[in-house]
Design an enzyme around this catalytic site. Structure first.
Site, PDB file in Angstrom:
ATOM      1  N   ASN A 169      -3.274 -11.791   5.572  1.00 45.06           N
ATOM      2  CA  ASN A 169      -3.872 -12.829   4.723  1.00 45.06           C
ATOM      3  C   ASN A 169      -3.801 -14.179   5.428  1.00 45.06           C
ATOM      4  O   ASN A 169      -3.329 -14.283   6.560  1.00 45.06           O
ATOM      5  CB  ASN A 169      -3.180 -12.864   3.359  1.00 45.06           C
ATOM      6  CG  ASN A 169      -1.692 -13.107   3.513  1.00 45.06           C
ATOM      7  OD1 ASN A 169      -1.270 -14.126   4.027  1.00 45.06           O
ATOM      8  ND2 ASN A 169      -0.871 -12.141   3.090  1.00 45.06           N
ATOM      9  N   ASP A 174       0.416  -6.946  -0.761  1.00 43.09           N
ATOM     10  CA  ASP A 174       0.780  -6.081  -1.876  1.00 43.09           C
ATOM     11  C   ASP A 174       0.601  -4.603  -1.531  1.00 43.09           C
ATOM     12  O   ASP A 174       1.252  -3.748  -2.119  1.00 43.09           O
ATOM     13  CB  ASP A 174      -0.062  -6.429  -3.113  1.00 43.09           C
ATOM     14  CG  ASP A 174       0.381  -7.754  -3.736  1.00 43.09           C
ATOM     15  OD1 ASP A 174       1.585  -8.072  -3.631  1.00 43.09           O
ATOM     16  OD2 ASP A 174      -0.470  -8.473  -4.299  1.00 43.09           O
ATOM     17  N   LYS A 203      -6.353   4.301  18.355  1.00 39.89           N
ATOM     18  CA  LYS A 203      -7.349   3.356  17.861  1.00 39.89           C
ATOM     19  C   LYS A 203      -8.496   4.099  17.169  1.00 39.89           C
ATOM     20  O   LYS A 203      -9.040   5.069  17.726  1.00 39.89           O
ATOM     21  CB  LYS A 203      -7.880   2.550  19.043  1.00 39.89           C
ATOM     22  CG  LYS A 203      -8.719   1.383  18.640  1.00 39.89           C
ATOM     23  CD  LYS A 203      -9.188   0.623  19.860  1.00 39.89           C
ATOM     24  CE  LYS A 203     -10.315  -0.291  19.467  1.00 39.89           C
ATOM     25  NZ  LYS A 203     -11.190  -0.605  20.582  1.00 39.89           N
ATOM     26  N   LYS A 254       9.080 -10.967 -13.518  1.00 44.03           N
ATOM     27  CA  LYS A 254       9.996 -10.706 -12.399  1.00 44.03           C
ATOM     28  C   LYS A 254      11.398 -11.239 -12.676  1.00 44.03           C
ATOM     29  O   LYS A 254      12.252 -11.194 -11.794  1.00 44.03           O
ATOM     30  CB  LYS A 254       9.449 -11.329 -11.105  1.00 44.03           C
ATOM     31  CG  LYS A 254       8.104 -10.755 -10.652  1.00 44.03           C
ATOM     32  CD  LYS A 254       7.811 -11.083  -9.191  1.00 44.03           C
ATOM     33  CE  LYS A 254       6.370 -10.769  -8.835  1.00 44.03           C
ATOM     34  NZ  LYS A 254       6.093 -10.816  -7.404  1.00 44.03           N
TER      35      LYS A 254
END
Ligand code: CTP
Length: 413
Positions: free
Chosen positions: A210, A279, A289, A341
């Site tokens: 990300n 996640d 590959k 959480k």
């Protein structure tokens, strides 16, 4: 001016192999301008001679509680009064246990009991001894009594094993001790920070990741160290230099980050999850590959461990600060994560093109059960300092409240 300059440091040396490092520690402390007096246990004298420490400190070394001559020169009460801070380095498992019991059957234990100045211990022992519940319970008790536990480090040990239990190096101990005098809001606290993205491999050359740059996490780690904390930074791959005075652990995947955090969490007072952990990860990683195919490709993903949730669910969790990066419904989503959480605090920010990730500025809204604080758009380095100041305040409030609850429970038992 140096914070240790002119400070009276009473160095307690107990009987472990790391006692040989005490000589260097005396030199480091004196180099920073401290006046150092050494108190040795009988066992410590088997590892290093009083003469060595006397020569390096330039002061007589004390070791006997019942010696009329030394008690007449400077007895245990005078030594305790003389000290601006007391550092026991190395502190063996046995000495830590005796400290917990409040023993006063040798000079060093008696000085520790009589001393009202800040007390710090630098544990040094074999890995298995360090990991024993008895030792860990003893350290938890000492921390609850505001004893500063400095270290230990992880690495190869004199006994030939590898693991946690090595005494911190003298220069690191000197720096942490100086932190006690800086009046830093997190002085003596141990803070574990995650930062950066994780990379989840698809094949040997490709991965899922990300846009996290790690800037916020790194700025927080630096701000916590500036506030006197002993900081460990578990970081995914980023293009940043590790802040000075921070222990870095470099990882790539979420699973590696999870393992590194869990390895260090038992010694952590405050956990800050600033990493943008992937996640999901590919269910299987191709060993070779992948070749392109006209038919397209479908990647099967499986969930990664939620590191923050796992830490907050521990039987004795540290104080936890999580992050929420949201594109909409900021407060509702952040508060939902705070509850789901079981976190102590959550810092939420808006993300989107040019906001949050990869930029130098940010704004935050911080939520906790029954409260909120907003920090306006500013440099991440400044924002990190503001966040750390708030965190220290919330941590202290919870710490004091827990202490009162424990005392009540004890009284009514
Ligand atoms: N976090 C973590 N481990 C994960 C995922 C997230 O430790 N596997 C931490 C992050 O470091 C951050 C917080 O959890 O402190 C973010 O919570 P999360 O619910 O995962 O946020 P998002 O991934 O943004 O969730 P969602 O996509 O549902 O909004």
């Amino acid at each position: 001016m140096n914070t240790l300059s002119g400070k009276h440091i009473l160095l307690g040396v107990t009987g472990g192999i790391a006692a040989y490092k005490s000589a260097e520690l005396v030199r480091c402390l004196r180099k920073q301008g401290a006046v150092v007096r050494v108190v040795m246990t009988t066992a410590a004298q088997e590892f290093i001679t009083p003469l060595t420490l006397q020569a390096l400190s330039g002061q007589p070394v004390c070791s006997d509680l019942l010696d009329p001559r030394s008690e007449a020169a400077m007895g245990h009460i005078e030594l305790a009064r003389w000290a601006d801070a007391l550092l026991v380095a190395p502190a063996t498992a046995d000495f830590i246990a005796r400290l917990v019991q409040g023993r006063a059957d040798d000079l060093l234990a008696a000085v520790c009991l009589a001393c009202e100045a800040p007390l710090a211990v630098a544990p040094a022992m074999n890995r298995a001894m360090w990991q024993q519940p008895a030792t860990q319970d003893n350290l938890a008790l000492l921390r609850a009594r505001r004893v500063n536990v400095l270290g230990p480090a992880t690495g190869s040990q004199a006994c030939g094993e590898t693991g946690p239990g090595r005494m911190l190096e003298p220069d690191e101990l000197t720096r942490l001790l100086a932190g006690l005098f800086q009046g830093g809001a997190l002085a003596g606290r141990r803070v574990l920070v995650t930062a950066g993205p994780t990379r989840e491999p698809i094949d040997p050359v490709r991965y899922i990741s990300n846009r996290s740059s790690g800037k916020m996490g790194y700025a927080i780690a630096r701000a916590a160290a500036e506030a006197g904390a002993q900081v460990t930074l578990v970081t995914g791959p980023v293009a940043l230099v590790l802040p000075e005075q921070v222990d870095g652990i470099l990882v790539e995947t979420a699973e590696q980050m999870h393992a590194a955090v869990m390895e260090h969490i038992a010694d952590t007072d405050i956990f800050i999850a600033a990493a943008a952990v992937a996640d999901y990860r590919p269910q299987s990683v191709a060993r070779k590959k992948l070749k392109k195919s006209a038919a397209g490709i479908t990647l099967a993903l499986e969930p990664n461990p939620d590191i923050l949730a796992a830490v907050a669910a521990l039987p004795e969790p540290p104080f936890t600060l999580g992050f929420a990066a949201e594109t909409d419904a900021l407060e509702a989503n952040a508060r939902k994560k705070l509850r789901a959480k079981s976190l102590d605090m959550i810092a939420a920010n808006v993300v989107g093109p040019g906001r949050g990730f990869e930029v130098d500025d940010n704004a935050l809204r911080v939520f906790w059960d029954g409260g909120e604080q907003q920090f306006g758009q500013t440099r991440k380095t400044r924002l990190a300092r503001q966040l750390v100041a708030l965190l220290a305040h919330r941590y202290q409030t919870k710490f004091d409240k827990d202490r009162v609850i424990k005392l009540h429970a004890k009284d009514s038992a």
